[in-house]
Every structure is written in C-alpha cells, then in structure tokens.
Design a protein around this motif. Structure first.
Motif, PDB file in Angstrom:
ATOM      1  N   TYR A  30      -5.968  -5.684  -7.078  1.00  0.00           N
ATOM      2  CA  TYR A  30      -6.801  -5.378  -5.924  1.00  0.00           C
ATOM      3  C   TYR A  30      -8.190  -5.999  -6.081  1.00  0.00           C
ATOM      4  O   TYR A  30      -8.733  -6.583  -5.138  1.00  0.00           O
ATOM      5  N   VAL A  33     -18.154   0.210  -3.341  1.00  0.00           N
ATOM      6  CA  VAL A  33     -17.213   1.320  -3.517  1.00  0.00           C
ATOM      7  C   VAL A  33     -17.758   2.247  -4.600  1.00  0.00           C
ATOM      8  O   VAL A  33     -18.087   1.790  -5.698  1.00  0.00           O
ATOM      9  N   GLN A  39      -6.803   6.199  -9.206  1.00  0.00           N
ATOM     10  CA  GLN A  39      -7.796   6.884 -10.029  1.00  0.00           C
ATOM     11  C   GLN A  39      -7.170   8.052 -10.793  1.00  0.00           C
ATOM     12  O   GLN A  39      -7.482   8.285 -11.964  1.00  0.00           O
ATOM     13  N   GLU A  75       0.838  -1.209   0.000  1.00  0.00           N
ATOM     14  CA  GLU A  75       0.000   0.000   0.000  1.00  0.00           C
ATOM     15  C   GLU A  75       0.871   1.256   0.000  1.00  0.00           C
ATOM     16  O   GLU A  75       0.626   2.207  -0.750  1.00  0.00           O
ATOM     17  N   GLU A 112     -10.199  -3.690  -1.116  1.00  0.00           N
ATOM     18  CA  GLU A 112     -10.114  -2.300  -1.567  1.00  0.00           C
ATOM     19  C   GLU A 112      -8.836  -1.651  -1.055  1.00  0.00           C
ATOM     20  O   GLU A 112      -8.453  -1.835   0.101  1.00  0.00           O
ATOM     21  N   PRO A 113      -8.151  -0.874  -1.903  1.00  0.00           N
ATOM     22  CA  PRO A 113      -6.971  -0.133  -1.428  1.00  0.00           C
ATOM     23  C   PRO A 113      -7.366   0.900  -0.377  1.00  0.00           C
ATOM     24  O   PRO A 113      -8.534   1.277  -0.256  1.00  0.00           O
ATOM     25  N   ILE A 162      -4.879  -2.214 -10.276  1.00  0.00           N
ATOM     26  CA  ILE A 162      -6.332  -2.185 -10.070  1.00  0.00           C
ATOM     27  C   ILE A 162      -6.909  -3.579 -10.243  1.00  0.00           C
ATOM     28  O   ILE A 162      -7.744  -4.033  -9.446  1.00  0.00           O
ATOM     29  N   THR A 200      -7.532   4.712   1.216  1.00  0.00           N
ATOM     30  CA  THR A 200      -8.061   5.919   0.576  1.00  0.00           C
ATOM     31  C   THR A 200      -7.017   6.634  -0.279  1.00  0.00           C
ATOM     32  O   THR A 200      -7.295   7.032  -1.424  1.00  0.00           O
ATOM     33  N   TRP A 229      -6.008   4.451  -3.361  1.00  0.00           N
ATOM     34  CA  TRP A 229      -7.123   4.378  -4.320  1.00  0.00           C
ATOM     35  C   TRP A 229      -7.247   5.687  -5.100  1.00  0.00           C
ATOM     36  O   TRP A 229      -7.441   5.681  -6.322  1.00  0.00           O
TER      37      TRP A 229
END
Length: 346
Positions: A65, A112, A81, A43, A71-72, A62, A74, A77
């Motif tokens: 995961y 999510v 993105q 992470e 989910e990664p 992606i 915050t 993630w």
C-alpha cells in the motif's frame, strides 16, 4: 494486463490471506496501480482474511500500500493495524522494516495519523539482533524511517518512539555508504548536464548534501538549486484516474539511500529511457519520491524535477544530424524555462 486485472477482480472473493498479500505485493513491486475493480476486490479480500495473515503477509500488504502511495480503506487499514498489534512481536527484521516504513511514509506523505501500534513496532526493532554484514536492507530502511520521523513529523502528529542502539551507528553508516556508492548516471542525466554546459550554468553531477544523507543528480552551487532527472521507477503506472499534468503532483526530487527496499522513491541510477511512452498513460509520482522532495526542500533553496517522459517527448527518433540538433535546442529551451521558474537567469 487487462486479462490479469479482470482475473483479480473475478477471483478476489475466493482469495486466501497469502493470495491477497502476494497480489498487492506484486502490484507494488511492478509499480502498477490496480484498476478500480481490482482494487475493490483486493480491499475486500484484505478485510475478509486479515485474521488469517501471518506476520510476513501483514508486512507485505502494508509495504505494498505504501509503495503504491494509496491508503487502504478505513476497515482494511484498521484490520492491518490490529494484525501488527497482534503479531508484531513475532515479526522478523524484514517485516519490522516494512511495517515501520509503511506507517511513517503514509503519515508524512499523506497525513495519515500514526497508529497506536507504531511505537510498539519500534520497540520490537530495539530487541532485534542485527548486523551490517547480514541486514543491510533492514538497517537502511529503518534509518530512512527514523529520518522521516525525526525531520518530517511535528506538532500534534509527534509520537515518542524508542530508538534502537544500533540505529545511529550501524544504521547510519549503512545509509551514508549506500548514498555515496549508488551514483550511476543515466543517459538523461548526461543530456541535462550537456544542456547546462551549453547554458553556461555551473553544476556538479551526483552531489552529496552537506550531511551526506542524500545525493542529488545535478547541483547548481551558485544558486543552491537541485535538479533531479526522474526515471520510470519514480512513477506508479496504471490505475483509472490520470493526474492532470502527468507528474503525479508533489514537489521535486533528490536521492536518498533508499527506504522500503528501493532507492529514492525509485531505483537509483535511472534506467536508460528506451521505453519512451506517451503521456496518455496514467503516471503518479511515488509517495517515496514525494517524501524525498520534503527532505531536499529542507536542505536547498529550490528543487527542479525533470521527468524522463518529458525529455522523451522532445526527441525526434529519425536520428539525422539535423534532428539531433533540433532535439538539443528543444531540450535547451525546456531546461532554461525550468530554471527561469526558480529565478535563474539564463
């Protein structure tokens, strides 16, 4: 394995973008969840090196995961993105499929929110020149993503996306063909079928749903019930926190044409279950398998899952005739109890 896990935790702070992406991709491909220290190191690495990632690396992370169903954090993630927003237009078909599938799988299976870059990656897909001859996996995965989007996203989560012209022609044809052709039957499928015969329960093996979008292992037409015999590839191994029932939660399963470069949250016809392991090992159902359950719940009255390791626990390895009959009787009672739970009188 413990030594490799320790190495990931130790060298994580020194990983470059490709190292981090390859490591997460490898865990997902092996179906192994990183332990807590390895996960924290990965992470941190993704957060630190994301700006150095090429499109393939972002896509593979992606996909990794999503395949692991975890989910990664915050910050990681948001960084991924941002990478899609920055490099989406440079992605090849494989990258586009991995990103699209990962985003929608997390949205449907984990709640999510779909990121703001999600429609734009569909727009990139619209510009790609694809053909069924050379882009089978891409078409298959994009159709799976579209099915998830159109059937399983609703209400406040609904997002308008552009639909590629090839999706409902080449994409649909590839998906339906893969569902129809990928119908291998494992030893456990045959054993469950034999039990159903002994219970006088009428059933079909490898039954197509009415729309031909999914194939289920066993179908009970008198009850509109599906039985899925889920092998090892429907489970993620490892990690630090076991599920209380060993099954990873979620609903029960069925087969689809295979999104994310793998079939049905697993691998099609399940492996022969020679590697029987005890349930002390941590297992979580794959997120893809959980989402597959949602599709089947829309198409049938009930779905029953038979995990491979539960069948393995009913097996006496001595091999004597008496032991084999005892095993069959145990499997018969096990399946009968599963059926009673969904209202079938046996």
């Amino acid at each position: 394995w413990a030594a490799l896990e320790a190495a990931v935790a130790r060298v994580g702070p020194k990983m470059n973008a490709q190292n981090a992406a390859n490591c997460i991709w490898s865990y997902a491909t092996l179906g192994r969840m990183p332990g807590a220290e390895a996960w924290a190191a990965l992470e941190a690495a993704v957060t630190r090196v994301n700006k150095d990632m090429i499109p393939q690396a972002v896509a593979n992370v992606i996909w990794g995961y999503a395949t692991l169903g975890r989910e990664p954090g915050t910050v990681a993630w948001a960084a991924l993105q941002a990478g899609v927003t920055r490099m989406g237009k440079d992605m090849n078909p494989h990258d586009v499929a991995s990103v699209t599938w990962g985003f929608i799988l997390f949205a449907v299976g984990r709640g999510v929110p779909l990121p703001s870059c999600y429609p734009s990656i569909w727009q990139v897909a619209c510009t790609l020149n694809v053909s069924a001859a050379k882009d089978l996996k891409f078409l298959q995965t994009m159709f799976h993503a579209h099915l998830m989007h159109t059937e399983l996203v609703s209400g406040n989560d609904a997002v308008e996306i552009p639909v590629p012209t090839w999706l409902m022609h080449e994409g649909r044809d590839v998906w339906v063909r893969s569902v129809r052709d990928d119908t291998s039957v494992s030893r456990n499928h045959r054993e469950v079928s034999a039990v159903l015969h002994a219970l006088n329960v009428r059933h079909d093996v490898e039954h197509l749903t009415e729309d031909k979008y999914f194939s289920v292992d066993l179908y009970l037409p008198d009850h509109d019930i599906v039985i899925e015999v889920d092998g090892p590839t429907h489970y993620i191994r490892g990690g630090d926190t076991p599920d209380t029932d060993g099954t990873g939660g979620g609903g029960d399963g069925g087969n689809g044409g295979g999104g994310g470069y793998g079939k049905n949250g697993g691998n099609g016809g399940e492996e022969e279950e020679g590697e029987a392991k005890t349930r002390t090992e941590v297992r979580r159902r794959t997120l893809q398998t959980e989402v597959r359950d949602l599709f089947l719940a829309r198409r049938h009255r009930a779905v029953v899952t038979v995990p491979w390791f539960e069948l393995a626990e009913l097996e006496d390895l001595s091999g004597s005739a008496a032991a084999q009959q005892h095993d069959f009787d145990k499997r018969k009672e096990y399946i009968a109890n599963k059926l009673r739970a969904v209202g079938v009188k046996v």
